[in-house]
Design a protein around this motif. Structure first.
Motif, PDB file in Angstrom:
ATOM      1  N   LEU A 245     -25.345 -29.212  18.151  1.00  0.00           N
ATOM      2  CA  LEU A 245     -25.617 -30.511  18.784  1.00  0.00           C
ATOM      3  C   LEU A 245     -27.032 -30.982  18.514  1.00  0.00           C
TER       4      LEU A 245
ATOM      5  N   TYR B 237     -19.076 -36.345  26.061  1.00  0.00           N
ATOM      6  CA  TYR B 237     -20.412 -36.094  25.486  1.00  0.00           C
ATOM      7  C   TYR B 237     -20.904 -37.319  24.729  1.00  0.00           C
ATOM      8  N   PHE B 238     -20.044 -37.873  23.883  1.00  0.00           N
ATOM      9  CA  PHE B 238     -20.500 -39.017  23.087  1.00  0.00           C
ATOM     10  C   PHE B 238     -20.694 -40.252  23.958  1.00  0.00           C
TER      11      PHE B 238
ATOM     12  N   LEU C 163     -26.081 -33.079  26.881  1.00  0.00           N
ATOM     13  CA  LEU C 163     -26.126 -31.723  26.344  1.00  0.00           C
ATOM     14  C   LEU C 163     -25.793 -30.702  27.424  1.00  0.00           C
TER      15      LEU C 163
ATOM     16  N   ARG D 124     -22.507 -51.783  20.165  1.00  0.00           N
ATOM     17  CA  ARG D 124     -21.451 -51.001  19.508  1.00  0.00           C
ATOM     18  C   ARG D 124     -20.207 -50.984  20.382  1.00  0.00           C
TER      19      ARG D 124
ATOM     20  N   LEU E 213     -26.175 -32.973  15.565  1.00  0.00           N
ATOM     21  CA  LEU E 213     -25.216 -34.065  15.779  1.00  0.00           C
ATOM     22  C   LEU E 213     -25.727 -35.109  16.764  1.00  0.00           C
ATOM     23  N   GLY E 214     -26.394 -34.658  17.839  1.00  0.00           N
ATOM     24  CA  GLY E 214     -26.839 -35.599  18.869  1.00  0.00           C
ATOM     25  C   GLY E 214     -27.675 -36.729  18.289  1.00  0.00           C
TER      26      GLY E 214
ATOM     27  N   SER F  97     -24.498 -41.618  23.974  1.00  0.00           N
ATOM     28  CA  SER F  97     -24.740 -42.857  23.233  1.00  0.00           C
ATOM     29  C   SER F  97     -24.942 -44.068  24.132  1.00  0.00           C
TER      30      SER F  97
ATOM     31  N   TYR G  94     -26.147 -39.349  16.089  1.00  0.00           N
ATOM     32  CA  TYR G  94     -25.380 -40.420  16.720  1.00  0.00           C
ATOM     33  C   TYR G  94     -26.213 -41.319  17.614  1.00  0.00           C
TER      34      TYR G  94
END
Lengths: 494, 469
Positions: free
Chosen positions: B415, A144-145, A160, A105, B418-419, A149, B422
């Motif tokens: 989250l 966070y993302f 988190l 990605r 959402l976590g 990811s 994703y």
């Protein structure tokens, strides 16, 4: 122009998010172009910047946002903001270029970096208190993302923890920001106006509480002991370039915020508590260094040295704020040192985390015990690591030395005992980095690393830029100090 | 009778009547025409509201039983807009329902109840609005007669509602007893000599009655059940629209009370903290997204009550109230819109990998949840900013701190959805309902971004606006 520096990466991020067919090559291409634009714009700004101008913030651009609250989209620079923003812009170019596993990605991976680029530059360039908070908060979302990811190990948990911990910090900071805002008359979020008004100046309790809220919020982000526990897992599990941004840019938001908000806006209160803040900073310096020494994991070790280095910055800020109205020269030295430390730490630790990322790409682990004898196998990697490590431990001739020298010289005339204790940190850092170099590159080469590849050209150029600047600042710091001093001069009131 | 002040409400009544008649005479396959009819009604009512807002001045009308002020206008527009999105979410969900057409009529009447509550300057009108909103609400919750979950939701809603309505009416009667009037304007004058214990009892009972529509402690228990069991488009409506009316209605009533006699601020502050904390703690470990949204709606009511605590003590209180309502309505509608579009899929595990399978829906969910948390630049951020400013300004800094702690807790459960959406691998196939539900959710999400970025115009004219009477 400053607005464009913030908007261009944001547009790039949105474009990549909406461009379903973009390949890895296109994504990186868009990334490089849209991170280079702000860098170029900031270099031009550096040229247009006038030293010794009468207003604290220059080249201000403003669009109204919530006029009823006195908040606007406003950008401008002072010497400190310009130096830190330029470092951030450079680190983003390097982070986007640097190889990392994008897990199929690439588009989203680069887009989140561009988003963070926009947010970080926005934070360093804004002259609106509310907008500062907005960017402070948004940086959490992007990171966070990225961690959850594209991280490894237990990324969801680390991400988190990072998000929860730092959101708590930023909300506490928001309460402090609102306390300052409610103390202004007429109410405004305009930083220059707030600094001129010095709200809450006569109210020791309220100002003290506002200061506490701000310092907790910014302290979590920096991080200072005891608010640092989110940092190691976030760093270890993040992909290398993301760690670079986390350490090189996001941590600066905390210390930069300390100079911008509590230091500048609550001067009386900051002065009253400066000694306490300095003590916390020294604890961070020594504790960070000691814990770093105890780590067997390369990335964890570098992560804890960040706690140590951010301690130097906080120490410099605290020393500068200690005695408003006396000994300006020493305090200016301390504040200049703190700012240069932000730039230097960004470059050096940024490079170190990229190197850690390269180890992960090749070996799949960070354990120091697993490596050895790589000096002959990967000479370029060894060379780059050596320069970065020496810079980090404060060797003269490299950027870290310039920063720490200023901080300690400034602090000695304000808090001599604390400065002496803080020097211990440098000693321990020196030991731990020498040990890293020894374990990674000297000794016997384990059989499994016989085919260990050296740095590829892309890595060499990325690290080369960061380390070249480290050396440049080390041997000829004048060009940086001139601009930084212009920002610190009005803050120490000379 | 100055009818022109209440044209928006009259428009909704007429529209609801037309919709019910059309539903009676239309074939089942054509029943969807009532959706555009309802939208037309809402648009007309909104147009009239804007006209009154621009050309009229704040006043009470209909024998001082009705306040027509900037807050009423803002509440009306929010209710009408939220109802419009709820209408858009419905047609595909109810396509096969034998009573598809009538649904929009009930929806309009329920919205009317909320509008009555928001404008009430007379306790009888408040009762009228609350009863209208409640009764239509029970119907909407239990709209799927064949579904046990839906009927159970309606039943629980009804039982809690019955008790709460009795509390409200008793409180209103007591207030009438000590003041001799139902109008706020006269009641405010008669309160000074009123017996304190009776007054406190009356206010407490009325607050409990409105807490029901608000989904606040102690009458909040229906919220998660309705969110889980009611038809998803109805749940979207019921967790949002009655709350708008109730919150404004409560603000208006409490603001007439003399503070030395009735210490209602601390009472509301305590309810606010308990509501947000309980809602958040209950939401933490829910494995059902709709139940989670229900509990999050409970906790959001607590944030909304913060604005009421500050009314009269901070000129940011009214802007805080309205921005909160707009932000909350859009975020909740967007989140439920995603649930509707995903055909009501509701286990958290079903959302794993949503970002790869349906990137746009995942993005809407992110926007909705982050707005509920209050992340800038979304509308929820502006709402929290205004709420915190107002409460600190009013001297209730501890309330703001409690809200901050709760916000951090709330991030955790958002989250949790959402976590994995994703990071997890994409599931095989994620069927969706159709175009309209997706558009409804998307519009709400776009609204969150727009309101956040253009927050200036939204609360303009509300600063220091009088809360009539």
């Amino acid at each position: 122009m400053l607005t464009a520096a913030v908007l261009v990466p944001l547009v790039g991020a949105i474009a990549l998010a909406l461009w379903p067919r973009a390949s890895e090559r296109t994504a990186r291409g868009v990334g490089v172009v849209t991170t280079l634009v702000p860098l170029v714009l900031l270099i031009v700004t550096w040229g247009r910047f006038e030293a010794g101008a009468s207003d604290p913030f220059q080249l201000v651009e403003r669009i109204e946002w919530i006029p009823q609250l006195g908040a606007s989209f406003a950008f401008g620079v002072d010497g400190i903001g310009l130096a830190v923003a330029a470092t951030a812009a450079l680190l983003f170019v390097v982070a986007v270029v640097y190889p990392a596993d994008t897990r199929g990605r690439p588009r989203q991976y680069v887009a989140w970096f561009l988003f963070l680029d926009a947010v970080s530059l926005g934070l360093f360039l804004t002259v609106d208190l509310l907008l500062f908070y907005v960017f402070f908060d948004l940086s959490l979302v992007g990171m966070y993302f990225l961690i959850s990811s594209w991280g490894h190990g237990d990324p969801k948990r680390a991400a988190l923890k990072f998000f929860l911990y730092t959101l708590a910090g930023s909300l506490v900071m928001l309460l402090g920001v609102l306390a300052i805002y409610l103390g202004t008359e007429p109410r405004t979020f305009d930083m220059a106006e707030v600094i001129a008004q010095q709200p809450l100046a006569g109210e020791a309790t309220r100002a003290g509480l506002a200061l506490l809220a701000l310092m907790i919020g910014l302290g979590i982000k920096s991080p200072v002991v005891p608010f640092h526990t989110w940092l190691p897992p976030a760093h270890v599990d993040a992909p290398g370039p993301a760690s670079t941004i986390l350490a090189g840019v996001l941590l600066k938001m905390g210390t930069f915020g300390m100079i911008r908000l509590p230091y500048a806006m609550l001067r009386d209160s900051f002065q009253r508590w400066a000694f306490v803040i300095a003590v916390v900073a020294v604890i961070s310096i020594v504790y960070g260094a000691l814990v770093a020494f105890g780590q067997r994991d390369l990335k964890r070790r570098i992560a804890y040295t960040s706690v140590n280095h951010m301690g130097y910055t906080v120490l410099g800020v605290a020393a500068a704020g200690a005695l408003i109205g006396g000994d300006e020269a020493a305090r200016e030295l301390a504040l200049t040192g703190a700012t240069v430390e932000m730039v230097a730490h960004g470059l050096i630790t940024g490079a170190l985390f990229l190197i850690a990322g390269s180890f992960w790409q090749r070996g799949g682990e960070y354990d120091l015990d697993a490596y050895g004898g790589l000096a002959g196998q990967a000479p370029k990697l060894a060379g780059a690591t050596t320069i970065a490590a020496f810079a980090s431990l404060g060797l003269p001739g490299l950027a870290g030395f310039v920063a720490e020298f200023h901080v300690f010289v400034g602090t000695f005339s304000v808090f001599p005992v604390l400065a002496a204790v803080g020097l211990l940190g440098i000693l321990i850092t020196a030991a731990l980095f020498l040990q890293v170099l020894q374990e990674l590159f000297l000794g016997d080469l384990p059989d499994r690393w016989r085919g260990f590849p050296d740095l590829v050209p892309r890595e060499v150029s990325a690290l080369g830029v960061l380390l070249a600047l480290t050396v440049l600042i080390g041997v000829w710091p004048g060009w940086l100090l001139d601009v930084v001093r212009d920002g610190t001069a009005w803050l120490v009131g000379s | 009778m100055p009818v022109e002040h209440v044209v928006p409400e009259i428009a909704v009544v007429i529209g609801a009547a037309v919709v019910l008649v059309v539903a009676m005479f239309t074939r089942r396959a054509r029943q969807w025409v009532n959706a555009p009819l309802a939208l037309l009604t809402l648009a007309a009512a909104a147009g009239f509201t804007i006209d009154v807002a621009i050309n009229g001045s704040p006043l009470t009308t209909m024998h001082a039983s009705w306040a027509v002020d900037p807050v009423t206008h803002a509440a009306r527009l929010t209710i009408l807009g939220a109802t419009a999105i709820a209408v858009v979410l419905a047609p595909e969900w109810l396509r096969r329902d034998p009573r598809h057409g009538e649904y929009y009529g009930v929806l309009l009447l329920s919205a009317l109840g909320a509008m009555l509550m928001a404008g009430a300057a007379d306790t009888m009108e408040l009762v009228l609005g609350l009863l209208l909103a409640s009764i239509t609400g029970y119907t909407l919750a239990a709209y799927h007669r064949g579904s046990a979950a839906s009927v159970e939701a309606g039943m629980k809603f009804f039982l809690v509602g019955g008790l709460a309505n009795v509390a409200l009416i008793t409180g209103v009667v007591l207030l009438f007893g000590v003041t001799g009037t139902t109008g706020y304007e006269h009641a405010a004058m008669a309160l000074d000599g009123a017996s304190r214990p009776v007054l406190v009892t009356a206010v407490t009972l009325i607050t409990v009655g409105l807490a029901f529509e608000l989904g606040a402690i102690p009458a909040h228990t229906w919220m998660p059940d309705v969110a889980e069991g009611a038809p998803a488009p109805a749940a979207a409506f019921l967790t949002v629209v009655p709350k708008i009316g109730a919150l404004v209605g409560l603000a208006r009533l409490l603001s007439i009370l003399p503070e030395p006699q009735v210490g209602w601020r601390p009472l509301v502050a305590v309810i606010a903290v308990m509501t947000m904390t309980l809602g958040n703690l209950a939401a933490l470990w829910q494995d059902d997204v709709r139940r989670l949204l229900g509990w999050s709606s409970v906790s959001q009511s607590g944030y909304g009550l913060m604005a009421i605590v500050a009314i009269g003590h901070s000129d940011r209180a009214i802007p805080a109230l309205i921005t909160f309502l707009i932000a909350y309505a859009l975020a909740n509608l967007a989140a439920f819109g995603v649930v509707v579009e995903l055909r009501g899929r509701t286990a958290i595990a079903d959302y794993d990998g949503l970002a790869r399978a349906r990137p746009w829906l995942a993005a809407v969910l992110v926007v909705a949840f982050l707005s509920l948390v209050g992340i800038p630049p979304l509308a929820g951020f502006v709402a929290k900013l205004e709420l915190f400013t107002a409460t600190i300004d009013a001297g209730y800094a501890w309330l703001a701190i409690a809200a901050v702690l709760n916000t951090v807790v709330s991030l955790f459960y958002y989250l949790r959805v959402l976590g994995p959406a994703y990071t997890a691998e994409a599931p095989r196939a994620v069927p969706v309902l159709g175009r309209w539900a997706g558009i409804g959710a998307g519009v709400a999400a776009a609204g969150l971004l727009t309101v956040g970025l253009l927050a200036g115009p939204v609360s303009r004219g509300l600063e220091g606006a009088p809360l009539l009477p």
